[in-house]
Design a protein around this motif. Structure first.
Motif, PDB file in Angstrom:
ATOM      1  N   LEU A 716       0.832  -1.204   0.000  1.00 31.87           N
ATOM      2  CA  LEU A 716       0.000   0.000   0.000  1.00 31.87           C
ATOM      3  C   LEU A 716       0.866   1.254   0.000  1.00 31.87           C
ATOM      4  CD1 LEU A 716      -2.751  -1.054   2.572  1.00 31.87           C
ATOM      5  CD2 LEU A 716      -3.031  -0.775   0.108  1.00 31.87           C
ATOM      6  N   ALA A 717       1.986   1.206   0.721  1.00 31.06           N
ATOM      7  CA  ALA A 717       2.879   2.369   0.750  1.00 31.06           C
ATOM      8  C   ALA A 717       3.549   2.592  -0.596  1.00 31.06           C
ATOM      9  CB  ALA A 717       3.931   2.179   1.838  1.00 31.06           C
ATOM     10  N   GLU A 718       3.815   1.521  -1.332  1.00 34.65           N
ATOM     11  CA  GLU A 718       4.470   1.630  -2.637  1.00 34.65           C
ATOM     12  C   GLU A 718       3.484   1.936  -3.755  1.00 34.65           C
ATOM     13  OE1 GLU A 718       6.755  -1.851  -3.437  1.00 34.65           O
ATOM     14  OE2 GLU A 718       7.745  -1.844  -1.485  1.00 34.65           O
ATOM     15  N   ALA A 719       2.190   1.786  -3.491  1.00 33.21           N
ATOM     16  CA  ALA A 719       1.184   1.912  -4.542  1.00 33.21           C
ATOM     17  C   ALA A 719       1.184   3.303  -5.145  1.00 33.21           C
ATOM     18  CB  ALA A 719      -0.197   1.580  -3.979  1.00 33.21           C
ATOM     19  N   HIS A 720       0.904   3.348  -6.439  1.00 29.40           N
ATOM     20  CA  HIS A 720       0.740   4.621  -7.131  1.00 29.40           C
ATOM     21  C   HIS A 720      -0.533   5.281  -6.609  1.00 29.40           C
ATOM     22  CE1 HIS A 720       1.545   7.344 -10.481  1.00 29.40           C
ATOM     23  NE2 HIS A 720       0.229   7.406 -10.631  1.00 29.40           N
ATOM     24  N   GLY A 721      -0.465   6.526  -6.307  1.00 36.33           N
ATOM     25  CA  GLY A 721      -1.632   7.200  -5.766  1.00 36.33           C
ATOM     26  C   GLY A 721      -1.332   7.795  -4.406  1.00 36.33           C
ATOM     27  N   GLU A 722      -2.227   8.617  -3.928  1.00 36.44           N
ATOM     28  CA  GLU A 722      -2.008   9.356  -2.700  1.00 36.44           C
ATOM     29  C   GLU A 722      -2.522   8.583  -1.490  1.00 36.44           C
ATOM     30  OE1 GLU A 722      -0.246  12.396  -0.756  1.00 36.44           O
ATOM     31  OE2 GLU A 722      -0.347  12.169  -2.953  1.00 36.44           O
ATOM     32  N   PRO A 723      -1.645   8.239  -0.529  1.00 38.65           N
ATOM     33  CA  PRO A 723      -2.114   7.579   0.701  1.00 38.65           C
ATOM     34  C   PRO A 723      -2.825   8.592   1.589  1.00 38.65           C
ATOM     35  CG  PRO A 723       0.237   8.010   0.852  1.00 38.65           C
ATOM     36  CD  PRO A 723      -0.174   8.423  -0.539  1.00 38.65           C
ATOM     37  N   LEU A 759       4.564  10.781   3.517  1.00 38.12           N
ATOM     38  CA  LEU A 759       4.221  10.532   4.920  1.00 38.12           C
ATOM     39  C   LEU A 759       3.638  11.798   5.530  1.00 38.12           C
ATOM     40  CD1 LEU A 759       4.326   8.752   7.480  1.00 38.12           C
ATOM     41  CD2 LEU A 759       6.606   9.712   7.901  1.00 38.12           C
ATOM     42  N   ASP A 760       2.415  11.709   6.021  1.00 35.65           N
ATOM     43  CA  ASP A 760       1.784  12.797   6.752  1.00 35.65           C
ATOM     44  C   ASP A 760       2.064  12.550   8.227  1.00 35.65           C
ATOM     45  OD1 ASP A 760       0.130  14.638   7.986  1.00 35.65           O
ATOM     46  OD2 ASP A 760      -1.490  14.410   6.539  1.00 35.65           O
ATOM     47  N   ALA A 761       3.166  13.108   8.722  1.00 36.15           N
ATOM     48  CA  ALA A 761       3.605  12.832  10.089  1.00 36.15           C
ATOM     49  C   ALA A 761       2.585  13.297  11.114  1.00 36.15           C
ATOM     50  CB  ALA A 761       4.960  13.493  10.343  1.00 36.15           C
ATOM     51  N   ASP A 762       1.947  14.441  10.886  1.00 34.63           N
ATOM     52  CA  ASP A 762       0.962  14.946  11.849  1.00 34.63           C
ATOM     53  C   ASP A 762      -0.243  14.010  11.926  1.00 34.63           C
ATOM     54  OD1 ASP A 762       2.588  17.096  12.347  1.00 34.63           O
ATOM     55  OD2 ASP A 762       1.591  18.397  10.886  1.00 34.63           O
ATOM     56  N   ARG A 763      -0.689  13.524  10.780  1.00 33.11           N
ATOM     57  CA  ARG A 763      -1.831  12.603  10.779  1.00 33.11           C
ATOM     58  C   ARG A 763      -1.480  11.311  11.499  1.00 33.11           C
ATOM     59  NH1 ARG A 763      -4.608  11.618   5.191  1.00 33.11           N
ATOM     60  NH2 ARG A 763      -6.097  13.150   5.978  1.00 33.11           N
ATOM     61  N   LEU A 764      -0.300  10.746  11.198  1.00 31.68           N
ATOM     62  CA  LEU A 764       0.115   9.501  11.850  1.00 31.68           C
ATOM     63  C   LEU A 764       0.291   9.714  13.343  1.00 31.68           C
ATOM     64  CD1 LEU A 764       0.981   6.556  11.644  1.00 31.68           C
ATOM     65  CD2 LEU A 764       3.293   7.331  11.085  1.00 31.68           C
ATOM     66  N   THR A 797      12.730  11.763  10.751  1.00 29.63           N
ATOM     67  CA  THR A 797      11.398  11.316  10.368  1.00 29.63           C
ATOM     68  C   THR A 797      10.634  10.800  11.570  1.00 29.63           C
ATOM     69  OG1 THR A 797      12.144  10.744   8.147  1.00 29.63           O
ATOM     70  CG2 THR A 797      10.134   9.686   8.924  1.00 29.63           C
ATOM     71  N   LEU A 798      11.293   9.987  12.365  1.00 32.89           N
ATOM     72  CA  LEU A 798      10.614   9.433  13.539  1.00 32.89           C
ATOM     73  C   LEU A 798      10.331  10.505  14.579  1.00 32.89           C
ATOM     74  CD1 LEU A 798       9.866   6.465  13.557  1.00 32.89           C
ATOM     75  CD2 LEU A 798      11.805   6.852  12.095  1.00 32.89           C
ATOM     76  N   TRP A 799      11.234  11.471  14.719  1.00 32.10           N
ATOM     77  CA  TRP A 799      10.975  12.544  15.667  1.00 32.10           C
ATOM     78  C   TRP A 799       9.770  13.372  15.217  1.00 32.10           C
ATOM     79  CZ3 TRP A 799      10.853  14.146  20.220  1.00 32.10           C
ATOM     80  CH2 TRP A 799      10.636  15.491  20.524  1.00 32.10           C
ATOM     81  N   SER A 800       9.602  13.558  13.909  1.00 29.74           N
ATOM     82  CA  SER A 800       8.451  14.324  13.429  1.00 29.74           C
ATOM     83  C   SER A 800       7.143  13.651  13.804  1.00 29.74           C
ATOM     84  CB  SER A 800       8.538  14.501  11.908  1.00 29.74           C
ATOM     85  OG  SER A 800       8.359  13.255  11.244  1.00 29.74           O
ATOM     86  N   VAL A 801       7.157  12.310  13.943  1.00 34.03           N
ATOM     87  CA  VAL A 801       5.959  11.596  14.368  1.00 34.03           C
ATOM     88  C   VAL A 801       5.804  11.682  15.884  1.00 34.03           C
ATOM     89  CG1 VAL A 801       4.837   9.334  14.457  1.00 34.03           C
ATOM     90  CG2 VAL A 801       6.043  10.048  12.395  1.00 34.03           C
TER      91      VAL A 801
END
Length: 886
Positions: A716-723, A759-764, A797-801
């Motif tokens: 799903l992460a590799e899929a074409h399209g917007e997660p 990656l939408d860090a705020d959403r995650l 990246t992890l700190w942003s989450v």
């Protein structure tokens, strides 16, 4: 035999000569074939035991008799072992010995009775077999003490082959279930074997050596637990423990944690008693401190502290071993090791080789976290090896390369090459690319030369149950009516093993299963496979329209137009399901290219090309979503997607129906993870549509501690399209999964999203905070997942989450100092501090100051202070709130 009169069969055999018996055997084979057609009938249950006796008596070769007695169709309705021994007992002892060893050599699935094998050994006087089947049978026979009333210990005392079979016990797999039950008392093996060593019936040294060797060899957890329990029951004395120091060190290094803990305790006792050389203790310490289990590591550090406190003369060998813990994932463990080095560093001054030891310690400090590294460098009086992060330091983030889609190679040109690929797919499920190439290859070769294809595939399908001539348990047509089972329905159609009527019914009616969140995706895959099989039988297609261009499942518009044009020129009618799948896969994100392709399609003037043109010029609207909670779960409901349903057959229209986890049934047959890898290729470019339908299944890895539900997340992460919301929520559940392999799949997905800039860090972060508040995700599991991801170098990246997740968890503690923190929050703060230190993060974190200023030195408070120092917040002033906006 038909009447089941086994006694009469034995009497008749006794009256016959060898020649007469051999002459009867062909008729026995005919009867066996007749009964094998329906083994579950009353006639088969009556006749099979007598038939087994007759067949054993009418053959003269030991190999033939062994094959007859252990045949698959004989295992269900067997004759009594006493009857078989009566029929065979007049043979030569050498012949009986040969038969005994042949039967003992059969796999356990043959279900040869132990009583038969043991009886043949007794009659022949041969050496006892020590095969897996025989030892397992012996274990079960000895453990079945109820019919006789005696104990396991009593029965072992009477066994004439005790020493040989006990020795074989330590070499046999999967015996832990029998050895470990019952737990204690005379009826337990862990009581009986030590008792027999005390009585001298078993060689104690041999038993102890075999038990330790078995633990060193490893194996399944049940076996390791049973043999560890036996070793503990043997209660080794000091001399026996000293004689096996090398074994204890090896177990500390590689054995499972429970076995390593036992070996560690033995070595610890020897060390505290002065019976363990300093060099051996150092070697054992290096082995233990390299392990990831914090309990073992901390226990070893405590032991080393005691030993150094008693006798500092071993500091030159033990302190470098302590430094092994500097590289441990847990920063608290690093801190304990550094404190131990601080306490005993002065002891090196009285030793001759202190310069060498200090140099080793300096080298080891590079493994410490940045905060501890500065402290170690000051302790060892060396210049910092890395610049300390300040406001101007730029952290270089390390992320995996963003995955790039690859073009599918053409279908195999030769039938032999195609057969190899199909065989590999049947043996182990391949990815979407391998599956699509094989499916297209089967369709192409069936159209070109079906006879040659069948010849090439015959060795491959010989392993399939439906290809067996005497299939006993289930009708083949019923099997393929319920599901196509991947490529198997196409292969069965090629070999005429499924009827055309069954295929036509499946194509016209579709799946017979009820509606569930997965049904839209599964029905699309199944409809295409059933249709391919049906067309192979009725109107073979030259090739498939929906074979994707890219590994993600996307199909380029110009390729689909070329295929439709070839169909038109050959006068071929496209399969409705194949065309529908092609439309779903065609690329539409480049609007200019889609418009050009639509104009080219309209020029063809066919109904299929017009459908393609409409689809290319129509933007598919996104479904409405609604966030709902169910217990600790957070789920999403999807509204109906308005599309032109007339362009798609009925089996595909389920894709756009509403999805509700509160009204749709979610107990369904879609439990096989191998099916789900194809679902992302049904609607490539729409990862949200797939993730939303799998969200309930993904959530079970965290809420219900299930296994395997996150395997689809990397795709799903590799899929074409917007997660979007569903993909991120799925990753959040995966990061809190019970099993490490599921967390690793979620980590892969997170890093792929970050590498692709999606990656939408705020959403995650918000999802993780909400899931931890509800109890769906446990902070300790999340800390392990974040630590694994951070180890790749993705600290920023992890700190942003974590920057958005931690305030949600810290807020209750800041509001009320009496609130008990959730378990594992200290570990999560430790990982956050590591990420902040290594990425050079600065700034305020809401509610961190009040947590850091709590009283005490708990893990939570210690790590909160460490994080506060890393962020440069400073200590909270008495009476101030200390909570500025991040």
């Amino acid at each position: 035999m038909r009447a089941g009169s086994t006694g009469d069969v034995v009497r008749l055999l006794d009256e016959m000569t060898d020649g007469e018996r051999r002459a009867c055997f062909p008729e026995l084979q005919l009867l066996r074939k007749e009964l094998r057609a329906d083994l579950w009938s009353g006639a088969a249950r009556r006749a099979c035991p007598a038939l087994q006796v007759a067949g054993a008596g009418c053959q003269t070769g030991a190999a033939a008799v062994a094959t007859w007695l252990s045949a698959n169709d004989m295992r269900w309705w067997q004759a009594a072992s006493e009857v078989l021994l009566d029929v065979l007992g007049d043979r030569d002892p050498t012949w009986l010995a040969d038969l005994a060893h042949r039967l003992a050599g059969r796999p356990m699935t043959a279900r040869v009775p132990y009583a038969l094998m043991a009886g043949l050994v007794r009659l022949s006087g041969c050496a006892v077999p020590t095969t897996e089947a025989y030892v397992h049978g012996w274990l079960q026979d000895i453990g079945s003490i109820w019919p006789t009333g005696d104990t396991v210990t009593d029965r072992l005392r009477k066994d004439p082959h005790l020493a040989e079979l006990v020795a074989a016990l330590f070499e046999t797999r999967d015996v832990g279930g029998w050895l470990g039950w019952p737990d204690e008392g005379p009826n337990s093996w862990t009581y009986a074997l030590p008792q027999l060593t005390r009585e001298g019936r078993l060689d104690r040294v041999a038993v102890v050596d075999a038990c330790v060797a078995r633990l060193l060899r490893g194996g399944r957890p049940a076996d390791q637990r049973a043999f560890l329990k036996l070793l503990t029951a043997l209660d080794l004395g000091p001399d026996e423990q000293r004689a096996r120091i090398a074994d204890w060190i090896a177990l500390c290094s590689d054995a499972p944690s429970t076995v390593a803990a036992h070996a560690q305790s033995v070595l610890g006792t020897l060390a505290l008693d002065g019976e363990l050389a300093v060099r051996d203790l150092a070697e054992a310490s290096v082995a233990v401190l390299f392990r990831s289990e914090k309990k073992l590591v901390r226990a070893q550090l405590v032991l080393l502290g005691k030993i150094l406190g008693r006798d500092p003369s071993g500091a030159d060998e033990l302190l470098p071993a302590v430094a092994q813990a500097f590289g441990h994932d847990d920063t608290d463990t690093q801190k304990r090791a550094l404190k131990l080095v601080e306490r005993h560093l002065g002891d090196l001054d009285t030793l001759g080789d202190s310069a060498r030891v200090r140099a080793e310690l300096v080298d080891a400090t590079t493994q410490l976290s940045p905060g501890l590294r500065q402290r170690a460098e000051q302790l060892l009086d060396v210049a910092p090896q890395e610049p300390v992060h300040d406001a101007h330091t730029v952290h270089e983030e390390v992320l995996p390369p963003a995955p790039r889609p690859t073009r599918l190679a053409p279908a195999p040109r030769s039938a032999a090459e195609l057969a190899e690929e199909v065989g590999a797919l049947l043996a182990a499920d391949g990815d979407v690319s391998a599956f699509e190439r094989a499916l297209d290859g089967l369709v192409r070769h069936a159209h070109q030369d079906s006879a040659g294809l069948i010849d090439a595939l015959r060795p491959v399908v010989a392993r399939c149950w439906w290809y067996e001539p005497d299939q006993l348990y289930i009708g083949k047509d019923n099997f393929f009516r319920e599901s196509p089972h991947g490529l198997e329905v196409v292969l069965a159609a090629l070999f005429d093993e499924v009827s055309t009527e069954t295929l036509h019914r499946a194509v016209s009616r579709g799946s017979t299963y009820g509606h569930c969140p997965h049904s839209g995706l599964s029905r699309a895959v199944e409809a295409r496979l059933w249709e391919a099989a049906y067309r192979i039988r009725t109107q073979p297609l030259p090739f498939l329209l929906a074979t994707p261009t890219w590994s993600t499942g996307l199909l380029e518009p110009d390729e689909l137009i070329a295929r439709l044009d070839a169909y038109n020129k050959m006068g071929v009618r496209p399969g409705p399901a194949d065309l529908a799948q092609a439309l779903l896969r065609v690329r539409r994100d480049d609007r200019a290219a889609a418009e050009d392709a639509a104009r080219a399609a309209r020029k063809m003037g066919t109904a299929e090309a017009d459908r393609l043109a409409r689809w290319l010029t129509t933007a598919e609207p996104s479904p409405s979503t609604r966030r709902r909670t169910s217990g600790p779960r957070i789920l999403l409901e999807f509204g109906e997607v308005p599309v032109r349903h007339a362009d798609f057959p009925p089996e595909f229209r389920h894709l756009w129906q509403p999805v509700s986890f509160f009204t749709n049934r979610w107990h369904c047959r879609h439990w096989d993870e191998s099916e789900r890898q194809h679902w992302t290729a049904v609607v490539p470019g729409r990862p949200e549509l797939v993730a939303g339908r799998l969200l309930r299944d993904i959530s079970t890895v965290a809420v219900d501690d299930s296994r395997g539900g996150t395997a689809v997340l990397p795709a799903l992460a590799e899929a074409h399209g917007e997660p979007g919301e569903a993909v991120h929520l799925g990753v959040a559940y995966g990061l809190g999964a019970r099993h490490p392999e599921d967390r690793l799949a979620a980590v892969d997905a997170l890093l792929v999203l970050a590498a692709r800039g999606r990656l939408d860090a705020d959403r995650l972060a918000a999802d993780l905070g909400e899931l931890m508040q509800s109890g769906a995700v446990k902070p300790l599991r999340l800390a392990e997942a974040i630590r694994t991801a951070a180890a790749t170098g993705a600290y920023a990246t992890l700190w942003s989450v974590l920057r958005g997740t931690l305030p949600i968890l810290l807020a209750p503690l800041a509001a009320d100092g009496a609130v008990k923190p959730v378990r594992g929050l200290g570990d999560l703060l430790a990982v956050a501090a590591e990420c902040a230190e290594r990425s050079g993060a600065r700034g305020d974190l809401p509610h961190l100051g009040r947590t850091a200023d709590r009283r005490g030195s708990s893990r939570l408070v210690t790590e909160a202070r460490r994080l506060r120092d890393a962020l440069g917040q400073g200590a909270m002033e008495p009476g101030g709130d200390g909570e500025r906006a991040a």
